[in-house]
Scaffold this active site. Structure first.
Site, PDB file in Angstrom:
ATOM      1  N   HIS A  88      -3.378  16.545 -25.296  1.00  0.00           N
ATOM      2  CA  HIS A  88      -3.239  15.124 -24.979  1.00  0.00           C
ATOM      3  C   HIS A  88      -4.495  14.313 -25.253  1.00  0.00           C
ATOM      4  CE1 HIS A  88       0.431  16.533 -23.266  1.00  0.00           C
ATOM      5  NE2 HIS A  88       0.756  15.370 -22.752  1.00  0.00           N
ATOM      6  N   HIS A 127       5.201   9.530 -28.834  1.00  0.00           N
ATOM      7  CA  HIS A 127       4.321  10.309 -27.960  1.00  0.00           C
ATOM      8  C   HIS A 127       4.359  11.801 -28.286  1.00  0.00           C
ATOM      9  CE1 HIS A 127       2.249  11.612 -24.300  1.00  0.00           C
ATOM     10  NE2 HIS A 127       3.226  12.498 -24.147  1.00  0.00           N
ATOM     11  N   GLU A 140       6.208  18.651 -25.293  1.00  0.00           N
ATOM     12  CA  GLU A 140       5.733  18.930 -23.936  1.00  0.00           C
ATOM     13  C   GLU A 140       6.207  20.299 -23.467  1.00  0.00           C
ATOM     14  OE1 GLU A 140       3.634  17.336 -22.143  1.00  0.00           O
ATOM     15  OE2 GLU A 140       3.497  15.376 -23.109  1.00  0.00           O
ATOM     16  N   HIS A 154      -3.288  11.429 -27.320  1.00  0.00           N
ATOM     17  CA  HIS A 154      -3.277  10.051 -26.833  1.00  0.00           C
ATOM     18  C   HIS A 154      -4.078   9.136 -27.755  1.00  0.00           C
ATOM     19  CE1 HIS A 154      -2.133  10.876 -22.338  1.00  0.00           C
ATOM     20  NE2 HIS A 154      -1.083  10.800 -23.136  1.00  0.00           N
ATOM     21  N   GLU A 184      -5.937  16.279  -9.825  1.00  0.00           N
ATOM     22  CA  GLU A 184      -6.592  16.621 -11.087  1.00  0.00           C
ATOM     23  C   GLU A 184      -8.103  16.770 -10.920  1.00  0.00           C
ATOM     24  OE1 GLU A 184      -5.080  15.477 -15.376  1.00  0.00           O
ATOM     25  OE2 GLU A 184      -6.606  14.049 -14.743  1.00  0.00           O
ATOM     26  N   LYS A 240       5.033  22.858 -14.143  1.00  0.00           N
ATOM     27  CA  LYS A 240       4.292  21.664 -13.726  1.00  0.00           C
ATOM     28  C   LYS A 240       4.193  21.593 -12.206  1.00  0.00           C
ATOM     29  CE  LYS A 240       3.360  16.856 -14.410  1.00  0.00           C
ATOM     30  NZ  LYS A 240       3.499  15.659 -15.247  1.00  0.00           N
ATOM     31  N   ARG A 291      -5.465  21.111 -12.733  1.00  0.00           N
ATOM     32  CA  ARG A 291      -4.349  20.311 -13.250  1.00  0.00           C
ATOM     33  C   ARG A 291      -4.626  19.793 -14.655  1.00  0.00           C
ATOM     34  NH1 ARG A 291      -0.844  15.620 -10.069  1.00  0.00           N
ATOM     35  NH2 ARG A 291       0.343  14.917 -11.873  1.00  0.00           N
ATOM     36  N   ASN A 297      -3.026  18.616 -19.687  1.00  0.00           N
ATOM     37  CA  ASN A 297      -3.419  17.683 -20.737  1.00  0.00           C
ATOM     38  C   ASN A 297      -3.656  18.379 -22.077  1.00  0.00           C
ATOM     39  OD1 ASN A 297      -3.456  15.253 -19.194  1.00  0.00           O
ATOM     40  ND2 ASN A 297      -5.349  15.942 -18.233  1.00  0.00           N
ATOM     41  N   ARG A 304       0.814  -1.229   0.000  1.00  0.00           N
ATOM     42  CA  ARG A 304       0.000   0.000   0.000  1.00  0.00           C
ATOM     43  C   ARG A 304       0.847   1.278   0.000  1.00  0.00           C
ATOM     44  NH1 ARG A 304      -2.899  -3.336   3.714  1.00  0.00           N
ATOM     45  NH2 ARG A 304      -4.819  -4.123   2.775  1.00  0.00           N
ATOM     46  N   LYS A 315       1.708  11.050 -10.877  1.00  0.00           N
ATOM     47  CA  LYS A 315       0.823  10.185 -11.651  1.00  0.00           C
ATOM     48  C   LYS A 315       1.573   8.919 -12.053  1.00  0.00           C
ATOM     49  CE  LYS A 315      -2.585  13.154 -13.915  1.00  0.00           C
ATOM     50  NZ  LYS A 315      -3.106  13.555 -15.239  1.00  0.00           N
TER      51      LYS A 315
END
Length: 520
Positions: free
Chosen positions: A412, A426, A349, A416, A401, A391, A405, A409, A285, A307
């Site tokens: 993206h 990417h 990016e 994506h 998010e 960032k 946040r 994206n 955990r 993330k």
């Protein structure tokens, strides 16, 4: 340049003078610059010209101070209300001297020289400004019940100012879970001396076999620091970012007797950082994880923000957690071995950060593209630091998010889906995704034609693609499985360069039309 911001009574002048003395830099108080330029006190300026007149003079004073040689600069408490001033601050290490409201009021008493106390409700003013300080600051130091000497020591530790030869530092401010991003050359082998390591027996280093030689100096330093190091390897490429590989790594850790207090180290690109973070977040955990990203894409994006993710056949990053690292070590010397096209792809990016937050960064990419592709250390460290600072600021505002946040994206949602359906690299997919987002924003009346042209110009100068061959129907189907799909696909779009909007909806017909505009 160290910039101090904070509410009245936070101690900007006292701390600023002491800090400047300790680190042998000049001290500049922008309130004093305003009074010198006007030949009047701030109270007189307010009475004769009002707040608007003062703010104009204040903005000019801040700009003059920040254009000069390195210094410790204290700016007025309300300077952050000016968006131009906030943009100027984004270039520098900004320290928020935080103070509780009761302590601030106790310190300033009934100071007649503070006209804003008489123009606004002090408590409302305090609450409003404190939110802005949180957005613009790269570091936060509490000054409530803390001596100026201790505040100065905290600033020196947080920023590294006055420490010769050390890496640049950006802090992701998350209260007790705050962590540093360290940027420099040849700093990965010294990670144990830069990072507050856990009291653990073992470290599990996740990497690619091809990176073994690059990882050895870090591995050796971990051994010297007292860790027994196990190396866990994965194949290169996005195909490794799946549940089967994650399960194998977790089983290997269990076989080798991993404990919750042990350390996971991700040494590689975005795939390694995502997988290392994921297994660290779920084993027992939660275990501590240290990221040492070896690609430009991972240094400015994947390694920062907590993330973690693995892919499913239906789409990218559909399974994941948020698990913040102990630290991120951005050693730009590791980037020199990268193929030039991988560096170029990662610049998508960096360009994204320019579009959503720092338009000046777009000019840097356009004008310095050759030094960037050659991985020249000075320009590369500057771009990495600025990208990391953006960032870090966004993550500090919205870790999970829940809203803001999502601006990270930008490009993206389209990108994506294009990446998933075509296998495009990417960054190249994100470049095409940003072009599609620009077209959609223009079609929705949010972005003017000049903004669309700016996308094409900057991405084109970076050598990034503006279009790709793909099946629009298949990409539309993938978009419907996007994580942000809530009763329809939602996008991050621009209402102007540097002005992102989240949760923008569009019809299937509008989305398809935007996609067709990026198919050659």
């Amino acid at each position: 340049m160290i910039v101090l911001v904070g509410f009245m009574g936070a101690g900007k002048t006292t701390v600023g003078r002491l800090l400047a003395e300790r680190v042998n830099l000049p001290f500049i108080d922008t309130d004093e610059l305003v009074e010198q330029a006007a030949g009047k006190t701030i109270g007189t300026i307010f009475r004769e010209g009002g707040e608007a007149s003062f703010r104009t003079m204040e903005r000019e004073a801040v700009e003059r101070a920040l254009q000069g040689p390195d210094a410790v600069v204290a700016v007025g408490g309300g300077a952050v209300h000016d968006p131009v001033t906030c943009s100027l601050l984004s270039w520098h290490a900004v320290v928020h001297l935080d103070v509780s409201y009761p302590e601030a009021m106790r310190r300033i008493g009934h100071d007649a020289g503070r006209p804003m106390l008489h123009l606004s409700d002090p408590r409302a003013l305090y609450d409003d400004r404190r939110q802005i300080y949180a957005r613009v600051a790269s570091h936060v130091v509490d000054t409530t019940s803390v001596s100026p000497d201790r505040v100065v020591a905290s600033i020196i530790r947080a920023t590294g100012v006055g420490v010769q030869g050390g890496p640049a530092k950006v802090t992701v401010e998350l209260g007790p879970r705050s962590y540093p991003i360290l940027i420099g050359e040849n700093i990965a082998p010294d990670a144990p001396s830069f990072v507050d390591m856990p009291a653990a027996d073992r470290a599990f280093l996740v990497t690619h076999p091809s990176l073994a030689a690059h990882a050895k100096p870090l591995l050796d330093s971990l051994v010297v620091a007292g860790f027994e190091v196990d190396v866990l390897t994965i194949d290169e490429g996005e195909s490794s970012k799946n549940l089967d590989v994650a399960g194998r790594l977790l089983q290997e850790m269990a076989d080798r007797g991993a404990h919750r207090s042990d350390l996971v180290v991700g040494f590689g690109g975005g795939v390694v950082c995502d997988l290392a973070g994921f297994i660290a977040s779920v084993y027992h955990r939660g275990m501590p994880v240290l990221h040492v990203p070896t690609t430009l894409l991972a240094q400015v994006d994947a390694a920062i923000g907590g993330k973690t993710a693995v892919n499913l056949p239906q789409g990218k990053n559909l399974i994941g957690t948020i698990h913040q690292p102990l630290a991120v070590i951005c050693d730009v010397s590791l980037l020199r071995s990268l193929p030039v096209e991988e560096v170029r792809s990662a610049l998508a990016e960096v360009v994204k950060y320019g579009f959503i937050s720092d338009p000046d960064l777009l000019g840097v990419v356009s004008e310095e593209i050759d030094p960037l592709l050659a991985c020249e250390p000075d320009v590369l460290q500057s771009v990495v630091r600025r990208s990391c600072a953006i960032k870090a600021r966004v993550v500090a505002m919205d870790e999970t998010e829940a809203g803001h946040r999502e601006i990270l994206n930008y490009g993206h949602t389209f990108g994506h889906a294009i990446e998933h359906e075509t296998g495009t690299r990417h960054g190249e997919a994100i470049s095409v995704g940003m072009m599609a987002a620009a077209h959609l924003a223009h079609d929705l009346g949010m972005l003017d034609a000049q903004g669309v042209e700016m996308h094409a110009d900057v991405l084109g100068k970076a050598g990034l693609p503006l279009a790709r061959e793909f099946d629009t129907a298949r990409v539309l189907g993938t978009l419907k499985r996007d994580k942000k799909h809530r009763g329809g696909t939602r996008f991050v779009l621009l209402a102007g360069i540097g002005s992102p909007r989240v949760g923008v909806e569009a019809t299937d017909a509008q989305i398809e039309d935007a996609l067709r505009k990026v198919v050659p």
